[in-house]
Design a protein around this motif. Sequence first.
Motif, PDB file in Angstrom:
ATOM      1  N   TYR A  31      54.522  21.943   0.034  1.00  0.00           N
ATOM      2  CA  TYR A  31      54.770  20.770  -0.803  1.00  0.00           C
ATOM      3  C   TYR A  31      56.036  20.951  -1.632  1.00  0.00           C
ATOM      4  CZ  TYR A  31      50.121  18.941   0.144  1.00  0.00           C
ATOM      5  OH  TYR A  31      49.011  18.417   0.760  1.00  0.00           O
ATOM      6  N   ALA A  32      56.822  19.888  -1.683  1.00  0.00           N
ATOM      7  CA  ALA A  32      57.878  19.839  -2.689  1.00  0.00           C
ATOM      8  C   ALA A  32      57.219  19.561  -4.033  1.00  0.00           C
ATOM      9  CB  ALA A  32      58.877  18.743  -2.350  1.00  0.00           C
ATOM     10  N   MET A  33      57.797  20.102  -5.079  1.00  0.00           N
ATOM     11  CA  MET A  33      57.215  19.969  -6.405  1.00  0.00           C
ATOM     12  C   MET A  33      58.225  19.371  -7.366  1.00  0.00           C
ATOM     13  SD  MET A  33      54.158  21.085  -6.014  1.00  0.00           S
ATOM     14  CE  MET A  33      53.649  21.150  -7.732  1.00  0.00           C
ATOM     15  N   GLY A  34      57.721  18.577  -8.275  1.00  0.00           N
ATOM     16  CA  GLY A  34      58.604  17.962  -9.250  1.00  0.00           C
ATOM     17  C   GLY A  34      57.975  17.902 -10.628  1.00  0.00           C
ATOM     18  N   TRP A  35      58.840  17.700 -11.605  1.00  0.00           N
ATOM     19  CA  TRP A  35      58.397  17.472 -12.977  1.00  0.00           C
ATOM     20  C   TRP A  35      58.953  16.123 -13.437  1.00  0.00           C
ATOM     21  CZ3 TRP A  35      55.068  20.438 -15.791  1.00  0.00           C
ATOM     22  CH2 TRP A  35      54.805  21.740 -15.345  1.00  0.00           C
ATOM     23  N   PHE A  36      58.118  15.410 -14.131  1.00  0.00           N
ATOM     24  CA  PHE A  36      58.491  14.144 -14.733  1.00  0.00           C
ATOM     25  C   PHE A  36      58.115  14.196 -16.206  1.00  0.00           C
ATOM     26  CE2 PHE A  36      59.361  11.362 -11.046  1.00  0.00           C
ATOM     27  CZ  PHE A  36      58.986  12.225 -10.030  1.00  0.00           C
ATOM     28  N   ARG A  37      58.630  13.252 -16.969  1.00  0.00           N
ATOM     29  CA  ARG A  37      58.241  13.182 -18.373  1.00  0.00           C
ATOM     30  C   ARG A  37      58.183  11.741 -18.821  1.00  0.00           C
ATOM     31  NH1 ARG A  37      63.726  15.834 -21.110  1.00  0.00           N
ATOM     32  NH2 ARG A  37      65.122  14.060 -20.707  1.00  0.00           N
ATOM     33  N   GLN A  38      57.379  11.540 -19.852  1.00  0.00           N
ATOM     34  CA  GLN A  38      57.260  10.207 -20.428  1.00  0.00           C
ATOM     35  C   GLN A  38      57.230  10.319 -21.937  1.00  0.00           C
ATOM     36  OE1 GLN A  38      53.947   7.867 -18.994  1.00  0.00           O
ATOM     37  NE2 GLN A  38      54.974   5.959 -19.574  1.00  0.00           N
ATOM     38  N   GLU A  45      60.054   9.271 -16.356  1.00  0.00           N
ATOM     39  CA  GLU A  45      61.329   9.536 -15.706  1.00  0.00           C
ATOM     40  C   GLU A  45      61.301  10.879 -14.989  1.00  0.00           C
ATOM     41  OE1 GLU A  45      64.564   9.810 -18.476  1.00  0.00           O
ATOM     42  OE2 GLU A  45      63.683  11.485 -19.576  1.00  0.00           O
ATOM     43  N   PHE A  46      62.084  10.939 -13.935  1.00  0.00           N
ATOM     44  CA  PHE A  46      62.237  12.170 -13.169  1.00  0.00           C
ATOM     45  C   PHE A  46      63.015  13.184 -13.987  1.00  0.00           C
ATOM     46  CE2 PHE A  46      62.952  14.965  -9.712  1.00  0.00           C
ATOM     47  CZ  PHE A  46      64.292  15.333  -9.752  1.00  0.00           C
ATOM     48  N   VAL A  47      62.591  14.446 -13.883  1.00  0.00           N
ATOM     49  CA  VAL A  47      63.284  15.531 -14.577  1.00  0.00           C
ATOM     50  C   VAL A  47      63.935  16.495 -13.601  1.00  0.00           C
ATOM     51  CG1 VAL A  47      63.029  17.489 -16.159  1.00  0.00           C
ATOM     52  CG2 VAL A  47      61.717  15.383 -16.548  1.00  0.00           C
ATOM     53  N   ILE A  48      63.132  17.023 -12.672  1.00  0.00           N
ATOM     54  CA  ILE A  48      63.622  18.096 -11.816  1.00  0.00           C
ATOM     55  C   ILE A  48      62.670  18.268 -10.643  1.00  0.00           C
ATOM     56  CG2 ILE A  48      62.349  19.945 -12.968  1.00  0.00           C
ATOM     57  CD1 ILE A  48      64.966  21.579 -12.990  1.00  0.00           C
ATOM     58  N   ALA A  49      63.187  18.768  -9.523  1.00  0.00           N
ATOM     59  CA  ALA A  49      62.336  18.987  -8.355  1.00  0.00           C
ATOM     60  C   ALA A  49      62.836  20.182  -7.559  1.00  0.00           C
ATOM     61  CB  ALA A  49      62.313  17.741  -7.470  1.00  0.00           C
ATOM     62  N   ILE A  50      61.935  20.737  -6.757  1.00  0.00           N
ATOM     63  CA  ILE A  50      62.270  21.856  -5.895  1.00  0.00           C
ATOM     64  C   ILE A  50      61.658  21.608  -4.518  1.00  0.00           C
ATOM     65  CG2 ILE A  50      60.264  23.212  -6.657  1.00  0.00           C
ATOM     66  CD1 ILE A  50      62.097  25.717  -6.402  1.00  0.00           C
ATOM     67  N   SER A  51      62.411  21.937  -3.502  1.00  0.00           N
ATOM     68  CA  SER A  51      61.951  21.690  -2.143  1.00  0.00           C
ATOM     69  C   SER A  51      60.846  22.667  -1.747  1.00  0.00           C
ATOM     70  CB  SER A  51      63.120  21.818  -1.160  1.00  0.00           C
ATOM     71  OG  SER A  51      63.501  23.183  -1.046  1.00  0.00           O
ATOM     72  N   TRP A  52      60.209  22.346  -0.629  1.00  0.00           N
ATOM     73  CA  TRP A  52      59.141  23.213  -0.152  1.00  0.00           C
ATOM     74  C   TRP A  52      59.692  24.426   0.591  1.00  0.00           C
ATOM     75  CZ3 TRP A  52      58.011  24.421   5.011  1.00  0.00           C
ATOM     76  CH2 TRP A  52      58.824  23.786   5.949  1.00  0.00           C
ATOM     77  N   SER A  53      60.912  24.303   1.135  1.00  0.00           N
ATOM     78  CA  SER A  53      61.373  25.285   2.101  1.00  0.00           C
ATOM     79  C   SER A  53      62.422  26.263   1.587  1.00  0.00           C
ATOM     80  CB  SER A  53      61.944  24.557   3.320  1.00  0.00           C
ATOM     81  OG  SER A  53      62.999  23.712   2.919  1.00  0.00           O
ATOM     82  N   ASP A  54      63.568  25.739   1.184  1.00  0.00           N
ATOM     83  CA  ASP A  54      64.691  26.627   0.857  1.00  0.00           C
ATOM     84  C   ASP A  54      64.996  26.657  -0.625  1.00  0.00           C
ATOM     85  OD1 ASP A  54      67.456  24.385   1.782  1.00  0.00           O
ATOM     86  OD2 ASP A  54      65.707  24.130   0.482  1.00  0.00           O
ATOM     87  N   ASP A  55      64.040  26.163  -1.400  1.00  0.00           N
ATOM     88  CA  ASP A  55      64.204  26.163  -2.858  1.00  0.00           C
ATOM     89  C   ASP A  55      65.412  25.359  -3.323  1.00  0.00           C
ATOM     90  OD1 ASP A  55      62.876  29.510  -3.519  1.00  0.00           O
ATOM     91  OD2 ASP A  55      61.908  27.591  -3.139  1.00  0.00           O
ATOM     92  N   SER A  56      65.781  24.351  -2.542  1.00  0.00           N
ATOM     93  CA  SER A  56      66.789  23.424  -3.047  1.00  0.00           C
ATOM     94  C   SER A  56      66.237  22.739  -4.284  1.00  0.00           C
ATOM     95  CB  SER A  56      67.112  22.365  -1.991  1.00  0.00           C
ATOM     96  OG  SER A  56      67.711  22.942  -0.866  1.00  0.00           O
ATOM     97  N   THR A  57      67.099  22.524  -5.258  1.00  0.00           N
ATOM     98  CA  THR A  57      66.645  21.919  -6.507  1.00  0.00           C
ATOM     99  C   THR A  57      67.441  20.661  -6.816  1.00  0.00           C
ATOM    100  OG1 THR A  57      68.094  23.438  -7.705  1.00  0.00           O
ATOM    101  CG2 THR A  57      65.790  24.054  -7.502  1.00  0.00           C
ATOM    102  N   PHE A  67      67.624  23.064 -17.963  1.00  0.00           N
ATOM    103  CA  PHE A  67      66.314  23.242 -17.344  1.00  0.00           C
ATOM    104  C   PHE A  67      66.475  23.843 -15.956  1.00  0.00           C
ATOM    105  CE2 PHE A  67      63.815  19.565 -19.574  1.00  0.00           C
ATOM    106  CZ  PHE A  67      64.256  20.015 -20.804  1.00  0.00           C
ATOM    107  N   THR A  68      65.536  24.695 -15.585  1.00  0.00           N
ATOM    108  CA  THR A  68      65.485  25.211 -14.223  1.00  0.00           C
ATOM    109  C   THR A  68      64.046  25.149 -13.715  1.00  0.00           C
ATOM    110  OG1 THR A  68      65.224  27.482 -15.008  1.00  0.00           O
ATOM    111  CG2 THR A  68      67.461  26.762 -14.487  1.00  0.00           C
ATOM    112  N   ILE A  69      63.924  25.026 -12.409  1.00  0.00           N
ATOM    113  CA  ILE A  69      62.616  24.984 -11.774  1.00  0.00           C
ATOM    114  C   ILE A  69      62.534  26.124 -10.771  1.00  0.00           C
ATOM    115  CG2 ILE A  69      63.407  23.354  -9.998  1.00  0.00           C
ATOM    116  CD1 ILE A  69      60.591  22.078 -10.095  1.00  0.00           C
ATOM    117  N   SER A  70      61.364  26.702 -10.677  1.00  0.00           N
ATOM    118  CA  SER A  70      61.143  27.765  -9.704  1.00  0.00           C
ATOM    119  C   SER A  70      59.705  27.692  -9.237  1.00  0.00           C
ATOM    120  CB  SER A  70      61.457  29.131 -10.319  1.00  0.00           C
ATOM    121  OG  SER A  70      60.615  29.393 -11.421  1.00  0.00           O
ATOM    122  N   ARG A  71      59.434  28.375  -8.150  1.00  0.00           N
ATOM    123  CA  ARG A  71      58.075  28.367  -7.620  1.00  0.00           C
ATOM    124  C   ARG A  71      57.689  29.757  -7.161  1.00  0.00           C
ATOM    125  NH1 ARG A  71      57.918  23.933  -3.334  1.00  0.00           N
ATOM    126  NH2 ARG A  71      55.803  24.717  -3.034  1.00  0.00           N
TER     127      ARG A  71
END
Length: 120
Positions: A31-38, A45-57, A67-71
């Motif tokens: 799964y790709a993962m994302g963070w949103f905020r309200q 609103e969209f904040v940040i996302a990371i792909s399921w495969s190659d950690d594209s952000t 901000f950074t995202i990691s999994r």
Amino acid sequence: VQLQASGGGLVQAGGSLRLSCAASRRTFRSYAMGWFRQAPGKEREFVIAISWSDDSTYYADSVKGRFTISRDNAKNTVYLQMNSLKPEDTAVYYCAASPDHYYPYEYRYWGQGTQVTVSS
């Protein structure tokens, strides 16, 4: 997929927080993962996302460089590291999961929110 967000709190401007989002399924890694905020009175609103495969952000302009995202697929967890926080970052933050393999993602699963409050 059930998602459990945690790590919110009260922090002074310029401070840092790390949010976590734990997923219930072993297929988390697909799964790709994302963070949103309200923020109060505003739309989510969209904040940040990371792909399921190659950690594209992918970032909203408002958080680039801060901000950074990691999994961690072994822990079924995605993290949102927030640095140089500003009062305008105050919001309820939500994590979300998408089965899409290409950005932009459509999110199918949502966690409960965690409150982040940044004091000036």
